[in-house]
Design a protein around this motif. Structure first.
Motif, PDB file in Angstrom:
ATOM      1  N   PHE A  82      -1.720  11.638 -31.930  1.00 21.02           N
ATOM      2  CA  PHE A  82      -1.386  12.778 -32.786  1.00 21.02           C
ATOM      3  C   PHE A  82      -2.224  13.996 -32.395  1.00 21.02           C
ATOM      4  O   PHE A  82      -1.708  15.116 -32.313  1.00 21.02           O
ATOM      5  CB  PHE A  82      -1.626  12.411 -34.252  1.00 21.02           C
ATOM      6  N   ALA A 160       2.252  21.068 -40.309  1.00 21.16           N
ATOM      7  CA  ALA A 160       2.533  19.723 -39.783  1.00 21.16           C
ATOM      8  C   ALA A 160       1.242  19.020 -39.375  1.00 21.16           C
ATOM      9  O   ALA A 160       1.060  17.820 -39.641  1.00 21.16           O
ATOM     10  CB  ALA A 160       3.491  19.815 -38.598  1.00 21.16           C
ATOM     11  N   GLY A 164      -0.099  15.771 -41.235  1.00 21.61           N
ATOM     12  CA  GLY A 164      -0.260  14.583 -40.415  1.00 21.61           C
ATOM     13  C   GLY A 164      -1.662  14.003 -40.492  1.00 21.61           C
ATOM     14  O   GLY A 164      -1.836  12.784 -40.593  1.00 21.61           O
ATOM     15  N   ASN A 165      -2.668  14.864 -40.459  1.00 22.23           N
ATOM     16  CA  ASN A 165      -4.046  14.384 -40.554  1.00 22.23           C
ATOM     17  C   ASN A 165      -4.353  13.805 -41.935  1.00 22.23           C
ATOM     18  O   ASN A 165      -5.093  12.822 -42.053  1.00 22.23           O
ATOM     19  CB  ASN A 165      -5.024  15.521 -40.242  1.00 22.23           C
ATOM     20  N   TYR A 167      -2.139  12.344 -43.823  1.00 23.30           N
ATOM     21  CA  TYR A 167      -1.426  11.063 -43.842  1.00 23.30           C
ATOM     22  C   TYR A 167      -2.220   9.988 -43.094  1.00 23.30           C
ATOM     23  O   TYR A 167      -2.335   8.847 -43.560  1.00 23.30           O
ATOM     24  CB  TYR A 167      -0.046  11.241 -43.210  1.00 23.30           C
TER      25      TYR A 167
END
Length: 260
Positions: A82, A160, A164-165, A167
């Motif tokens: 990621f 995003a 994302g981080n 999550y």
């Protein structure tokens, strides 16, 4: 007879590429070759605040090194992929604009600020390059500020990356207040690193001929290169013209700039 064109791979972003390769090597060693030594946990993770399982120890030199080295550590492959998905493309763009030494300095600043804040505020260890990825995304959006506007693509990319981080943090330890605080710690480091971009002059790239002392280019190519260098310098956030035209009675001054 015309010479045949050869295909070659250009080493365009040394800092970003070496960073990701080093992180990949550390992950492989920790996950397979040295999995019994907890390499990431012991060396490539930033210590937490008082009350953490590994609290920051002011008497340990290794703890100070870990305040920066943690960006090379990753808890799992998903976290690593990621971060690299943002670092490689945005890092290449920023190294083209600011130069590799400047990007390396900004990366170190972002890592240290996040690591230091984590050691002061968050009672748990920190690892991963989220602060570096967020810093590069913020740097890429600076140029749009010259037109008093924000690029929607940059805003969506930043959202995003933040989501994302958050999550990934929730997957690792659950969605807790420490996960949210940790995200803000990473964002604070990213802001600190990107602020160095406001004082850093963009890199002015010379042609390959001027670097190697080869044959001089023709007049049109020289003119085009000169115009491009002037445009790059005018787009620098350190320039007054970057923030729009000032009135004649404007008494603001530029404090200074860092040339790397």
């Amino acid at each position: 007879m015309a010479s045949k064109k050869t295909f070659k791979i250009k080493f365009d972003a040394p800092v970003s590429i070496v960073f990701c390769l080093a992180a990949l090597l550390i992950f492989v060693l920790d996950a397979f070759a040295l999995k019994n030594y907890s390499l990431v946990q012991k060396l490539f993770s930033a210590p937490g605040a008082k009350g953490a399982a590994e609290a920051f120890d002011f008497s340990s030199p290794a703890n100070y090194a870990r305040l920066v080295l943690y960006v090379l550590g990753n808890k799992n492959f998903l976290q690593a992929i990621f971060s690299w998905a943002f670092i490689l493309p945005f890092g290449a763009l920023m190294e083209e604009r600011y130069g590799s030494p400047a990007v390396a300095l900004m990366t170190a600043i972002a890592a240290f600020v996040s690591g230091a804040l984590n050691a002061c505020l968050v009672p748990q260890s920190l690892c991963g390059a989220a602060s570096v990825a967020l810093m590069l995304i913020l740097l890429s959006s600076i140029t749009s500020l010259a037109k008093n506007e924000a690029a929607l693509s940059s805003l969506l990319t930043l959202l995003a990356a933040l989501a994302g981080n958050l999550y990934l943090s929730a997957l690792d330890g659950g969605f807790t207040r420490f996960a949210v605080i940790g995200l803000f710690v990473q964002l604070a480091g990213a802001l600190a690193g990107s602020m160095a971009g406001f004082l850093t002059a963009p890199k002015t790239r010379r042609s390959a001929a001027s670097k190697t002392g080869g044959a001089a280019s023709n007049d049109s190519s020289e003119k085009s290169a000169a115009e491009r260098l002037r445009e790059i310098d005018e787009d620098s956030p350190r320039k007054k013209s970057f923030w729009g035209k000032k009135s004649a009675d404007d008494e603001t001054t530029v404090i200074g700039s860092i040339n790397i």
